[in-house]
Every structure is written in structure tokens, then in C-alpha cells.
Design a protein around this motif. Structure first.
Motif, PDB file in Angstrom:
ATOM      1  N   ASN A  57     -20.361  28.086  59.793  1.00 48.60           N
ATOM      2  CA  ASN A  57     -20.771  28.739  58.559  1.00 48.60           C
ATOM      3  C   ASN A  57     -21.668  27.776  57.791  1.00 48.60           C
ATOM      4  O   ASN A  57     -21.311  26.618  57.592  1.00 48.60           O
ATOM      5  CB  ASN A  57     -19.533  29.097  57.730  1.00 48.60           C
ATOM      6  CG  ASN A  57     -19.876  29.880  56.502  1.00 48.60           C
ATOM      7  OD1 ASN A  57     -20.462  29.352  55.570  1.00 48.60           O
ATOM      8  ND2 ASN A  57     -19.505  31.149  56.483  1.00 48.60           N
ATOM      9  N   THR A  75     -32.126  28.547  62.862  1.00 48.15           N
ATOM     10  CA  THR A  75     -31.817  28.729  64.277  1.00 48.15           C
ATOM     11  C   THR A  75     -30.636  27.839  64.627  1.00 48.15           C
ATOM     12  O   THR A  75     -30.617  26.659  64.274  1.00 48.15           O
ATOM     13  CB  THR A  75     -33.028  28.355  65.160  1.00 48.15           C
ATOM     14  OG1 THR A  75     -34.137  29.170  64.794  1.00 48.15           O
ATOM     15  CG2 THR A  75     -32.723  28.569  66.629  1.00 48.15           C
ATOM     16  N   VAL A  76     -29.649  28.412  65.299  1.00 43.77           N
ATOM     17  CA  VAL A  76     -28.474  27.673  65.754  1.00 43.77           C
ATOM     18  C   VAL A  76     -28.396  27.832  67.268  1.00 43.77           C
ATOM     19  O   VAL A  76     -28.342  28.944  67.781  1.00 43.77           O
ATOM     20  CB  VAL A  76     -27.193  28.191  65.070  1.00 43.77           C
ATOM     21  CG1 VAL A  76     -25.949  27.627  65.738  1.00 43.77           C
ATOM     22  CG2 VAL A  76     -27.202  27.843  63.590  1.00 43.77           C
ATOM     23  N   GLN A  83     -29.154  31.614  68.357  1.00 44.26           N
ATOM     24  CA  GLN A  83     -29.077  32.598  67.276  1.00 44.26           C
ATOM     25  C   GLN A  83     -30.063  32.262  66.165  1.00 44.26           C
ATOM     26  O   GLN A  83     -30.337  31.099  65.898  1.00 44.26           O
ATOM     27  CB  GLN A  83     -27.661  32.637  66.701  1.00 44.26           C
ATOM     28  CG  GLN A  83     -26.615  33.011  67.734  1.00 44.26           C
ATOM     29  CD  GLN A  83     -25.242  33.034  67.120  1.00 44.26           C
ATOM     30  OE1 GLN A  83     -24.951  33.827  66.233  1.00 44.26           O
ATOM     31  NE2 GLN A  83     -24.380  32.137  67.593  1.00 44.26           N
ATOM     32  N   TYR A  84     -30.524  33.312  65.499  1.00 45.41           N
ATOM     33  CA  TYR A  84     -31.495  33.171  64.416  1.00 45.41           C
ATOM     34  C   TYR A  84     -31.054  34.042  63.246  1.00 45.41           C
ATOM     35  O   TYR A  84     -30.638  35.190  63.432  1.00 45.41           O
ATOM     36  CB  TYR A  84     -32.867  33.615  64.915  1.00 45.41           C
ATOM     37  CG  TYR A  84     -33.903  33.704  63.830  1.00 45.41           C
ATOM     38  CD1 TYR A  84     -34.583  32.574  63.396  1.00 45.41           C
ATOM     39  CD2 TYR A  84     -34.202  34.924  63.223  1.00 45.41           C
ATOM     40  CE1 TYR A  84     -35.534  32.653  62.399  1.00 45.41           C
ATOM     41  CE2 TYR A  84     -35.152  35.016  62.226  1.00 45.41           C
ATOM     42  CZ  TYR A  84     -35.817  33.880  61.816  1.00 45.41           C
ATOM     43  OH  TYR A  84     -36.756  33.968  60.823  1.00 45.41           O
ATOM     44  N   ARG A  85     -31.130  33.491  62.057  1.00 46.50           N
ATOM     45  CA  ARG A  85     -30.839  34.246  60.839  1.00 46.50           C
ATOM     46  C   ARG A  85     -31.828  33.805  59.759  1.00 46.50           C
ATOM     47  O   ARG A  85     -32.316  32.686  59.768  1.00 46.50           O
ATOM     48  CB  ARG A  85     -29.441  33.968  60.301  1.00 46.50           C
ATOM     49  CG  ARG A  85     -28.313  34.158  61.261  1.00 46.50           C
ATOM     50  CD  ARG A  85     -27.560  35.433  61.028  1.00 46.50           C
ATOM     51  NE  ARG A  85     -26.307  35.477  61.735  1.00 46.50           N
ATOM     52  CZ  ARG A  85     -26.170  35.522  63.046  1.00 46.50           C
ATOM     53  NH1 ARG A  85     -27.217  35.483  63.815  1.00 46.50           N
ATOM     54  NH2 ARG A  85     -24.980  35.591  63.605  1.00 46.50           N
ATOM     55  N   LEU A 101     -24.536  31.826  55.752  1.00 47.48           N
ATOM     56  CA  LEU A 101     -24.825  32.357  57.078  1.00 47.48           C
ATOM     57  C   LEU A 101     -23.661  32.039  58.002  1.00 47.48           C
ATOM     58  O   LEU A 101     -23.231  30.887  58.103  1.00 47.48           O
ATOM     59  CB  LEU A 101     -26.111  31.743  57.631  1.00 47.48           C
ATOM     60  CG  LEU A 101     -27.364  31.987  56.787  1.00 47.48           C
ATOM     61  CD1 LEU A 101     -28.522  31.137  57.301  1.00 47.48           C
ATOM     62  CD2 LEU A 101     -27.728  33.455  56.788  1.00 47.48           C
ATOM     63  N   HIS A 102     -23.154  33.056  58.679  1.00 51.24           N
ATOM     64  CA  HIS A 102     -22.024  32.909  59.585  1.00 51.24           C
ATOM     65  C   HIS A 102     -22.518  33.111  61.013  1.00 51.24           C
ATOM     66  O   HIS A 102     -23.158  34.110  61.319  1.00 51.24           O
ATOM     67  CB  HIS A 102     -20.954  33.952  59.249  1.00 51.24           C
ATOM     68  CG  HIS A 102     -19.702  33.793  60.041  1.00 51.24           C
ATOM     69  ND1 HIS A 102     -18.644  33.041  59.595  1.00 51.24           N
ATOM     70  CD2 HIS A 102     -19.338  34.288  61.240  1.00 51.24           C
ATOM     71  CE1 HIS A 102     -17.672  33.084  60.496  1.00 51.24           C
ATOM     72  NE2 HIS A 102     -18.072  33.829  61.510  1.00 51.24           N
ATOM     73  N   PHE A 103     -22.230  32.147  61.877  1.00 52.27           N
ATOM     74  CA  PHE A 103     -22.632  32.217  63.282  1.00 52.27           C
ATOM     75  C   PHE A 103     -21.383  32.231  64.152  1.00 52.27           C
ATOM     76  O   PHE A 103     -20.599  31.278  64.118  1.00 52.27           O
ATOM     77  CB  PHE A 103     -23.500  31.013  63.660  1.00 52.27           C
ATOM     78  CG  PHE A 103     -24.810  30.964  62.938  1.00 52.27           C
ATOM     79  CD1 PHE A 103     -25.943  31.545  63.495  1.00 52.27           C
ATOM     80  CD2 PHE A 103     -24.919  30.346  61.708  1.00 52.27           C
ATOM     81  CE1 PHE A 103     -27.155  31.498  62.830  1.00 52.27           C
ATOM     82  CE2 PHE A 103     -26.133  30.297  61.033  1.00 52.27           C
ATOM     83  CZ  PHE A 103     -27.251  30.885  61.599  1.00 52.27           C
ATOM     84  N   LEU A 105     -19.739  31.676  67.656  1.00 47.36           N
ATOM     85  CA  LEU A 105     -20.128  30.795  68.759  1.00 47.36           C
ATOM     86  C   LEU A 105     -19.388  31.077  70.060  1.00 47.36           C
ATOM     87  O   LEU A 105     -19.549  30.335  71.027  1.00 47.36           O
ATOM     88  CB  LEU A 105     -19.912  29.338  68.356  1.00 47.36           C
ATOM     89  CG  LEU A 105     -20.713  28.863  67.147  1.00 47.36           C
ATOM     90  CD1 LEU A 105     -20.308  27.444  66.773  1.00 47.36           C
ATOM     91  CD2 LEU A 105     -22.203  28.956  67.421  1.00 47.36           C
ATOM     92  N   VAL A 111     -22.458  22.779  68.514  1.00 44.82           N
ATOM     93  CA  VAL A 111     -23.800  23.304  68.266  1.00 44.82           C
ATOM     94  C   VAL A 111     -24.763  22.176  68.599  1.00 44.82           C
ATOM     95  O   VAL A 111     -24.713  21.104  67.990  1.00 44.82           O
ATOM     96  CB  VAL A 111     -23.953  23.749  66.798  1.00 44.82           C
ATOM     97  CG1 VAL A 111     -25.395  24.093  66.473  1.00 44.82           C
ATOM     98  CG2 VAL A 111     -23.037  24.929  66.512  1.00 44.82           C
TER      99      VAL A 111
END
Length: 142
Positions: A57, A75-76, A83-85, A101-103, A105, A111
Motif C-alpha cells: 500500500n 509502476t510496481v 502493475q500500474y496505477r 494506492l493498493h497493490f 501481489l 517488490v
């Protein structure tokens, strides 16, 4: 295997907020109803022993006049996901989501890269970041 979730709210919903309210790594839901009290759906997925479902997060700290860094592109990259947000001021009728922003995984515990392109064009990169945490990343000039 993911458990079945039932949303049983039959009120006249006027707002919806999706966020990790209890800070346990999964997204919870609040429905704001036209009359009556809001309905809260707490996601118990991670607490139910699903330790192989990881997250990251991010909260961005931007410059004066845009403290939440709206417009930043993030970008993560992890072992199995890219992933992109964008940090956006997203709102729903009578509600808005948290400025973070929540990713998800999946099974990745690391990461390999976080890349942030700030609204003014500067870039921040972080490498080898552990999963399952809430990070605050500041603009490079702060």
C-alpha cells in the motif's frame, strides 16, 4: 481458492468506499445508504490464514498545492506481476476513496521495483521492497 462473499445490503446505497480500513492488507467496503446507517463489510480474507496473498500500500506525499500527488504515475514490479496505477482523485456519488494506492501481489513477497513519475516529471525509484507494508513515499524535493 477464494471464499464466497455475499453483499446483502438491500438499502438505497448512495455511496461506496473501498479501502483497507482495518489496515490488515485486504480491501474492505462501506456502503453509504440514503437513509439509515452505513453498512460496513470487513474483509477477513488475510486473517483467515491466507498468508500467501501479499500486498503493498502506497501513500504519496507531494508538493504544496498537491499534497496527495494527484497525477503521479506508479509502476510496481514483483516476480510475477507488473502493475500500474495513477494517483487520482476518485470519487463516487456521495463518497470518495482514500488517497492511496493498493497493490495485490499474490504470492510475491518482494517488490523488485517501485517507480513513481511525479506530476512535475521527476522520478523516484525504490528497489527490493518487502511486501505486506504501508509505505509513505515523499516527493524527491521534500
Amino acid at each position: 481458492h477464494y471464499p464466497t462473499v455475499h453483499i446483502a445490503d438491500r438499502n438505497e446505497g448512495r455511496g461506496l468506499v473501498c479501502n483497507d480500513f482495518d489496515r490488515d492488507g485486504d480491501i474492505d467496503i462501506i456502503i453509504l445508504n440514503h437513509t439509515g446507517v452505513p453498512t460496513y463489510y470487513e474483509n477477513h480474507f488475510r486473517r483467515a490464514g491466507n498468508d500467501d496473498d501479499h500486498f503493498l500500500n502506497l501513500r504519496l506525499k507531494g508538493l504544496e498545492g498537491n499534497r496527495n500527488a494527484y497525477g503521479a504515475k506508479v509502476t510496481v514490479i514483483s516476480n510475477s506481476l507488473n502493475q500500474y496505477r495513477e494517483m487520482r482523485f476518485e470519487n463516487n456519488y456521495n463518497s470518495n476513496n482514500a488517497p492511496e494506492l493498493h497493490f495485490g501481489l499474490s504470492t510475491d513477497t518482494l517488490v523488485t521495483e517501485i517507480r513513481i513519475e511525479w506530476p512535475d516529471g521527476l522520478t523516484t525509484t525504490r528497489s527490493n521492497v518487502d511486501a505486506d507494508q504501508f509505505l509513505v513515499i515523499e516527493h524527491p524535493s521534500l
